[in-house]
Design a protein around this motif. Structure first.
Motif, PDB file in Angstrom:
ATOM      1  N   PHE A  95       0.831  -1.203   0.000  1.00  3.72           N
ATOM      2  CA  PHE A  95       0.000   0.000   0.000  1.00  3.72           C
ATOM      3  C   PHE A  95       0.873   1.264   0.000  1.00  3.72           C
ATOM      4  N   ILE A  96       1.927   1.265   0.817  1.00  4.85           N
ATOM      5  CA  ILE A  96       2.822   2.430   0.857  1.00  4.85           C
ATOM      6  C   ILE A  96       3.498   2.615  -0.499  1.00  4.85           C
ATOM      7  N   ASN A  97       4.030   1.547  -1.063  1.00  3.61           N
ATOM      8  CA  ASN A  97       4.735   1.649  -2.346  1.00  3.61           C
ATOM      9  C   ASN A  97       3.823   2.105  -3.478  1.00  3.61           C
ATOM     10  N   ARG A  98       2.565   1.682  -3.473  1.00  4.57           N
ATOM     11  CA  ARG A  98       1.619   2.145  -4.495  1.00  4.57           C
ATOM     12  C   ARG A  98       1.344   3.632  -4.325  1.00  4.57           C
ATOM     13  N   THR A  99       1.305   4.083  -3.085  1.00  2.00           N
ATOM     14  CA  THR A  99       1.007   5.487  -2.791  1.00  2.00           C
ATOM     15  C   THR A  99       2.200   6.383  -3.114  1.00  2.00           C
ATOM     16  N   ILE A 100       3.405   5.904  -2.877  1.00  2.00           N
ATOM     17  CA  ILE A 100       4.621   6.685  -3.142  1.00  2.00           C
ATOM     18  C   ILE A 100       4.664   7.164  -4.589  1.00  2.00           C
ATOM     19  N   LYS A 101       4.157   6.381  -5.493  1.00  2.41           N
ATOM     20  CA  LYS A 101       4.178   6.740  -6.923  1.00  2.41           C
ATOM     21  C   LYS A 101       3.438   8.036  -7.212  1.00  2.41           C
ATOM     22  N   ASN A 105       6.839  15.185  -2.544  1.00  2.50           N
ATOM     23  CA  ASN A 105       7.757  15.777  -1.574  1.00  2.50           C
ATOM     24  C   ASN A 105       8.877  14.788  -1.258  1.00  2.50           C
ATOM     25  N   PHE A 106      10.113  15.185  -1.529  1.00  2.00           N
ATOM     26  CA  PHE A 106      11.263  14.294  -1.373  1.00  2.00           C
ATOM     27  C   PHE A 106      11.367  13.741   0.047  1.00  2.00           C
ATOM     28  N   ASN A 107      11.261  14.598   1.051  1.00  2.39           N
ATOM     29  CA  ASN A 107      11.390  14.136   2.436  1.00  2.39           C
ATOM     30  C   ASN A 107      10.277  13.161   2.815  1.00  2.39           C
ATOM     31  N   ALA A 108       9.075  13.424   2.356  1.00  2.00           N
ATOM     32  CA  ALA A 108       7.960  12.528   2.634  1.00  2.00           C
ATOM     33  C   ALA A 108       8.174  11.178   1.954  1.00  2.00           C
ATOM     34  N   ILE A 109       8.670  11.203   0.731  1.00  2.00           N
ATOM     35  CA  ILE A 109       8.933   9.957  -0.003  1.00  2.00           C
ATOM     36  C   ILE A 109      10.005   9.138   0.705  1.00  2.00           C
ATOM     37  N   ILE A 110      11.075   9.785   1.130  1.00  2.00           N
ATOM     38  CA  ILE A 110      12.163   9.075   1.831  1.00  2.00           C
ATOM     39  C   ILE A 110      11.640   8.442   3.116  1.00  2.00           C
ATOM     40  N   PHE A 111      10.844   9.183   3.874  1.00  2.00           N
ATOM     41  CA  PHE A 111      10.292   8.632   5.116  1.00  2.00           C
ATOM     42  C   PHE A 111       9.357   7.459   4.820  1.00  2.00           C
ATOM     43  N   ALA A 112       8.481   7.613   3.830  1.00  2.00           N
ATOM     44  CA  ALA A 112       7.563   6.530   3.462  1.00  2.00           C
ATOM     45  C   ALA A 112       8.350   5.296   3.012  1.00  2.00           C
ATOM     46  N   MET A 113       9.413   5.504   2.228  1.00  2.00           N
ATOM     47  CA  MET A 113      10.232   4.383   1.773  1.00  2.00           C
ATOM     48  C   MET A 113      10.939   3.704   2.936  1.00  2.00           C
ATOM     49  N   SER A 114      11.360   4.498   3.920  1.00  2.00           N
ATOM     50  CA  SER A 114      12.050   3.909   5.073  1.00  2.00           C
ATOM     51  C   SER A 114      11.103   3.033   5.884  1.00  2.00           C
ATOM     52  N   ILE A 115       9.841   3.388   5.915  1.00  2.00           N
ATOM     53  CA  ILE A 115       8.856   2.542   6.600  1.00  2.00           C
ATOM     54  C   ILE A 115       8.602   1.281   5.771  1.00  2.00           C
ATOM     55  N   ALA A 116       8.270   1.469   4.488  1.00  2.00           N
ATOM     56  CA  ALA A 116       7.932   0.325   3.625  1.00  2.00           C
ATOM     57  C   ALA A 116       9.062  -0.689   3.557  1.00  2.00           C
ATOM     58  N   GLY A 117      10.293  -0.211   3.536  1.00  2.00           N
ATOM     59  CA  GLY A 117      11.438  -1.109   3.417  1.00  2.00           C
ATOM     60  C   GLY A 117      11.847  -1.779   4.709  1.00  2.00           C
ATOM     61  N   ASN A 118      11.275  -1.356   5.815  1.00  2.00           N
ATOM     62  CA  ASN A 118      11.690  -1.891   7.114  1.00  2.00           C
ATOM     63  C   ASN A 118      10.543  -2.450   7.935  1.00  2.00           C
ATOM     64  N   LEU A 119       9.401  -2.689   7.318  1.00  2.00           N
ATOM     65  CA  LEU A 119       8.264  -3.229   8.057  1.00  2.00           C
ATOM     66  C   LEU A 119       8.543  -4.669   8.490  1.00  2.00           C
ATOM     67  N   ILE A 120       8.242  -4.952   9.728  1.00  2.00           N
ATOM     68  CA  ILE A 120       8.367  -6.293  10.275  1.00  2.00           C
ATOM     69  C   ILE A 120       6.954  -6.856  10.385  1.00  2.00           C
ATOM     70  N   ASP A 121       6.716  -7.976   9.716  1.00  2.00           N
ATOM     71  CA  ASP A 121       5.398  -8.593   9.716  1.00  2.00           C
ATOM     72  C   ASP A 121       5.207  -9.365  11.017  1.00  2.00           C
TER      73      ASP A 121
END
Length: 146
Positions: A95-101, A105-121
């Motif tokens: 969901f985050i990766n679909r929304t990032i597209k 805002n660069f800072n918002a994208i970096i923060f969103a990517m840091s969450i999406a890339g580090n989520l622990i299921d």
């Protein structure tokens, strides 16, 4: 510091409609997220989540939400922030990766990517403890207690 995240997304497009998180000290954050391109939630999703097109008409865009969430988390941390992001299931990163597209805002994208890339299921840990979900699903109370 542990942060537990839950995201609601629109059916088919899988764009975020809301995000909430609970910090391990009990503080919470929640925001609706405007769908891109005047997209409307499907009837199924509105029935499931209670989120309507009217609710989303005044919701902030994903850039604003992720910047606000980053400020919230930074304000909760008294030391240099290091967060462990937990979710229940494997769809929140999608969901985050679909929304990032649709973000700009660069800072918002970096923060969103840091969450999406580090989520622990977290569901994987619950499943290890309770066994096969299909034949013996844990109650919500048991998952919460775990």
């Amino acid at each position: 510091m542990k942060v537990f995240i839950d995201i609601e997304a629109n059916q088919f497009s899988e764009h975020m409609m809301s995000i909430g998180c609970a910090y391990d000290n009990g503080a919470t954050f929640y925001s609706l997220v405007a769908l891109p391109n005047k997209e409307k939630p499907t009837k199924f999703i509105t029935n499931l989540t209670g989120i309507t097109k009217e609710d989303l008409a005044t919701a902030p865009n994903a850039d604003a939400v992720f910047l606000e969430m980053e400020d919230f988390l930074r304000d909760m941390s008294y030391v240099k922030p290091h967060f462990e992001f937990y979710c229940y299931g494997n769809e929140d990163a999608v969901f985050i990766n679909r929304t990032i597209k649709h973000m700009t805002n660069f800072n918002a994208i970096i923060f969103a990517m840091s969450i999406a890339g580090n989520l622990i299921d977290y569901s994987k840990e619950v499943q290890k403890y309770y066994g096969n979900f299909k034949s013996n699903p844990p109650s919500l109370r048991n998952a919460y207690n775990f």
